[in-house]
Design a protein around this motif. Sequence first.
Motif, PDB file in Angstrom:
ATOM      1  N   UNK A   1       0.831  -1.213   0.000  1.00 31.34           N
ATOM      2  CA  UNK A   1       0.000   0.000   0.000  1.00 31.34           C
ATOM      3  C   UNK A   1       0.860   1.256   0.000  1.00 31.34           C
ATOM      4  N   UNK A   2       1.904   1.253   0.820  1.00 30.86           N
ATOM      5  CA  UNK A   2       2.786   2.413   0.913  1.00 30.86           C
ATOM      6  C   UNK A   2       3.499   2.662  -0.416  1.00 30.86           C
ATOM      7  N   UNK A   3       3.903   1.604  -1.086  1.00 28.73           N
ATOM      8  CA  UNK A   3       4.594   1.741  -2.370  1.00 28.73           C
ATOM      9  C   UNK A   3       3.669   2.319  -3.437  1.00 28.73           C
ATOM     10  N   UNK A   4       2.435   1.811  -3.494  1.00 28.54           N
ATOM     11  CA  UNK A   4       1.471   2.344  -4.453  1.00 28.54           C
ATOM     12  C   UNK A   4       1.164   3.809  -4.175  1.00 28.54           C
ATOM     13  N   UNK A   5       1.062   4.152  -2.893  1.00 25.55           N
ATOM     14  CA  UNK A   5       0.714   5.516  -2.509  1.00 25.55           C
ATOM     15  C   UNK A   5       1.796   6.519  -2.884  1.00 25.55           C
ATOM     16  N   UNK A   6       3.027   6.050  -3.069  1.00 22.87           N
ATOM     17  CA  UNK A   6       4.103   6.947  -3.484  1.00 22.87           C
ATOM     18  C   UNK A   6       3.958   7.396  -4.929  1.00 22.87           C
ATOM     19  N   UNK A   7       3.115   6.696  -5.686  1.00 20.08           N
ATOM     20  CA  UNK A   7       3.022   7.004  -7.111  1.00 20.08           C
ATOM     21  C   UNK A   7       1.596   7.274  -7.580  1.00 20.08           C
ATOM     22  N   UNK A   8       0.590   7.039  -6.737  1.00 21.55           N
ATOM     23  CA  UNK A   8      -0.782   7.329  -7.125  1.00 21.55           C
ATOM     24  C   UNK A   8      -1.545   7.918  -5.942  1.00 21.55           C
ATOM     25  N   UNK A   9      -2.681   8.500  -6.215  1.00 22.29           N
ATOM     26  CA  UNK A   9      -3.472   9.170  -5.196  1.00 22.29           C
ATOM     27  C   UNK A   9      -3.751   8.259  -4.007  1.00 22.29           C
ATOM     28  N   UNK A  10      -3.610   8.803  -2.777  1.00 21.16           N
ATOM     29  CA  UNK A  10      -3.748   7.954  -1.595  1.00 21.16           C
ATOM     30  C   UNK A  10      -5.166   7.435  -1.400  1.00 21.16           C
ATOM     31  N   UNK A  11      -6.169   8.232  -1.773  1.00 24.13           N
ATOM     32  CA  UNK A  11      -7.549   7.760  -1.663  1.00 24.13           C
ATOM     33  C   UNK A  11      -7.798   6.606  -2.642  1.00 24.13           C
ATOM     34  N   UNK A  12      -7.259   6.727  -3.846  1.00 30.51           N
ATOM     35  CA  UNK A  12      -7.398   5.649  -4.827  1.00 30.51           C
ATOM     36  C   UNK A  12      -6.675   4.394  -4.352  1.00 30.51           C
ATOM     37  N   UNK A  13      -5.511   4.564  -3.756  1.00 31.78           N
ATOM     38  CA  UNK A  13      -4.754   3.426  -3.230  1.00 31.78           C
ATOM     39  C   UNK A  13      -5.557   2.691  -2.164  1.00 31.78           C
ATOM     40  N   UNK A  14      -6.166   3.439  -1.253  1.00 22.70           N
ATOM     41  CA  UNK A  14      -6.958   2.814  -0.191  1.00 22.70           C
ATOM     42  C   UNK A  14      -8.145   2.055  -0.768  1.00 22.70           C
ATOM     43  N   UNK A  15      -8.821   2.639  -1.757  1.00 19.79           N
ATOM     44  CA  UNK A  15      -9.982   1.983  -2.357  1.00 19.79           C
ATOM     45  C   UNK A  15      -9.604   0.686  -3.066  1.00 19.79           C
ATOM     46  N   UNK A  16      -8.426   0.671  -3.681  1.00 16.36           N
ATOM     47  CA  UNK A  16      -7.971  -0.535  -4.385  1.00 16.36           C
ATOM     48  C   UNK A  16      -7.504  -1.611  -3.412  1.00 16.36           C
ATOM     49  N   UNK A  17      -6.830  -1.209  -2.334  1.00 13.21           N
ATOM     50  CA  UNK A  17      -6.206  -2.169  -1.427  1.00 13.21           C
ATOM     51  C   UNK A  17      -7.150  -2.728  -0.365  1.00 13.21           C
ATOM     52  N   UNK A  18      -8.215  -2.020  -0.021  1.00  8.92           N
ATOM     53  CA  UNK A  18      -9.117  -2.511   1.033  1.00  8.92           C
ATOM     54  C   UNK A  18      -9.723  -3.890   0.713  1.00  8.92           C
ATOM     55  N   UNK A  19     -10.264  -4.095  -0.490  1.00  7.94           N
ATOM     56  CA  UNK A  19     -10.784  -5.436  -0.792  1.00  7.94           C
ATOM     57  C   UNK A  19      -9.704  -6.523  -0.712  1.00  7.94           C
ATOM     58  N   UNK A  20      -8.468  -6.190  -1.113  1.00  8.20           N
ATOM     59  CA  UNK A  20      -7.374  -7.164  -1.043  1.00  8.20           C
ATOM     60  C   UNK A  20      -7.030  -7.469   0.408  1.00  8.20           C
ATOM     61  N   UNK A  21      -7.037  -6.434   1.262  1.00 10.98           N
ATOM     62  CA  UNK A  21      -6.767  -6.650   2.686  1.00 10.98           C
ATOM     63  C   UNK A  21      -7.828  -7.529   3.315  1.00 10.98           C
ATOM     64  N   UNK A  22      -9.089  -7.277   2.984  1.00 10.22           N
ATOM     65  CA  UNK A  22     -10.182  -8.087   3.531  1.00 10.22           C
ATOM     66  C   UNK A  22     -10.064  -9.523   3.047  1.00 10.22           C
ATOM     67  N   UNK A  23      -9.722  -9.690   1.762  1.00 10.49           N
ATOM     68  CA  UNK A  23      -9.545 -11.036   1.219  1.00 10.49           C
ATOM     69  C   UNK A  23      -8.395 -11.774   1.874  1.00 10.49           C
TER      70      UNK A  23
ATOM     71  N   UNK B   1       3.204   8.579   2.075  1.00  6.70           N
ATOM     72  CA  UNK B   1       3.828   8.766   0.762  1.00  6.70           C
ATOM     73  C   UNK B   1       4.935   9.794   0.901  1.00  6.70           C
ATOM     74  N   UNK B   2       6.168   9.327   1.010  1.00  5.32           N
ATOM     75  CA  UNK B   2       7.285  10.229   1.278  1.00  5.32           C
ATOM     76  C   UNK B   2       8.389  10.181   0.221  1.00  5.32           C
TER      77      UNK B   2
END
Length: 672
Positions: A578-600, A623-624
Amino acid sequence: MDSAQIMILTVLVGTVALFLWGRWRHDMVAMASLLMCVVLGLVPTGEAFNGFGHPAVITVACILILSSALQQSGAVDALTRTVLPQSAGPFVTLAALSLLAAILSAFMNNVGALALLMPVALQIANKQGVPPGKILMPLAFGSILGGMTTLIGTPPNLIVSGFRAGLNGSGFSMFDYSPVGIAIALAGLAFVILVGRFLVPTRERAGAEGFETGSYLTEARITEGSKAAGMLLRDINDELEKSDAQVIGLIRNEKRIPAPNPYRELHDNDILLIEAEPEGLASALSGLELTLEAEWRSIQAEAKAKAAEKEKEKDKDKDKDKDKDKDKDDAGTDAKEAATEKVKETTKAQNAKKPDEKVISTGAKPGDEKSPDAEQTAELHKKALQSDDISLIEVVILPNAAFIGRSAADIRIRSHYGINLLAISRQGQRSMSRLRTMKMQAGDVLLMQGSPAAISEFGNRMGCAPLAERALHLGDKSQAFKASAIMAIAIALAAFGIVPAAISFALGVLASLLFGVVAPRTLYDAVDWPVVVLLAALIPVATAMETTGSADLIARFLLETIAQGNAVVAVGLILIVTMTLSDFMNNAATAAVMCPIAIGSAAQLGASSDPFLMAVAIGASCAFLTPIGHQNNTLILGPGGFRFGDYWKLGLPIEIIVVAVGVPMLLWVWPL
């Protein structure tokens, strides 16, 4: 893998690729992804826009409005004035600013918090002789760290809470994020304050007056009678080198010549595209009697208006049919003479005769003994640019500003706001576009000429923050108290579970309207609509990932190939991905994409989903490494003089600290 899973994964890969590419704005990509899912039958037509009514979306919009109320009322300024030390060394100042940014970001929009504190930080850096980036980067990182500590601190926290509500019937509460978030924030802030300043690259400013934002690109016209007319371009560049400036383009008869021949002779009305540092701009223009293109256009427009008025007066006294052609010729001649005379007066301001002094000759060629002193001409030209009513002010374009993707010509900056765009600084890039037609980007620094009130209005409407020193003000004390009280009550209602967060903060917005803290006409200006649309569009897409089983498929792959079925490793993996994706794409979009994967992932391991969802919330906020990972990183790019590769030197150690502190805290506070 069935056809539905193949389709949703294809859409997901395409969406992430477009996010990373960055060619189109995030909300456009998210909406395209949603509509593609509808067309493919992955999202039912009747549920396509359910995301706009999602509690997370409503809460984000309301928080942005209440944050704006805190800013506009002067409540944040009052806190800043109380907390920041008036006279302290760089270490104490850096610590105070970073901590204040973290605290503010926990309860208001962190971009707004940084925009408020950034002029203060630049003022302090200037007084203490510290490069601005040494304070700006820790300040930005502090605001990011503070956002992860509460439910309303950042949009990813609200998104994660929404997914938990859909899974368990109840989302995370206001301070559920605090134990882990505060531990990470304190560790990160301690590193930033104690060590970070040594890791931030030094980007020295060349002058003390303006903030170093790289070289400006300025258009200057060769007017009739100026000493530049008839000179060779090579000779012009030799003169400009004395002011650390250079010609990088030529515009003749509205045609652009990107790399003009150095032996080309320059003519009247040629336009030079000059690259110069802010402090050398005045001397570069005055030394060759050049006129700013924006100023020249203003003079022409004024002269035409006067000629038109004169023509109307003549038409009243003479027969319209008989003298119509003659009056037009007279008006055209008057306009030309008036414009020429006004330009000459402006560009030859240094000829003004002082008591007991000789008139300074401005018609002298380079090397002539009568040529005016460089410092004197620069000062006179600067006075021509500024007056008691007219100022030169630098502003930075905020992320998601209305100005992004548009040019000065598109918004008619002169006619609508009565101000001139004199120059643009875009760190690390040189654009050959005309100033009036150059498309703006987040982080660009603009040099504006006009009244402070007009520039302030332009900044408020178009999403630009001033980079000038400004005195802290208390504003209306009663309004500041009302704004603070409303925010505190809304937080308390949500924290104690009296009403859901969306309802609590919507009540806060209504109260702000009723008590006059927020004006109805400005209510929706505070909302970051691209973020709202992004969230609303991606929530149904994320739901489709769950319903098709695609999220479980991705989770199973990650667990079997990397985590090897170890739950602790799986939590750390979710955090790092999640942290790696957030470094290159919007953090809200990252959370929306990763939440279903985390639940799974939690379902595959038979573990609680809470530590996995919390890992997504933390990772999406951290994202630093790049200037594009978080809006605050983009905001300091120009004012700090940073380059793309400057962020990881401080950002990478912080991300390592996030993992080292975050995983043990997650497993302790939220057991598997």
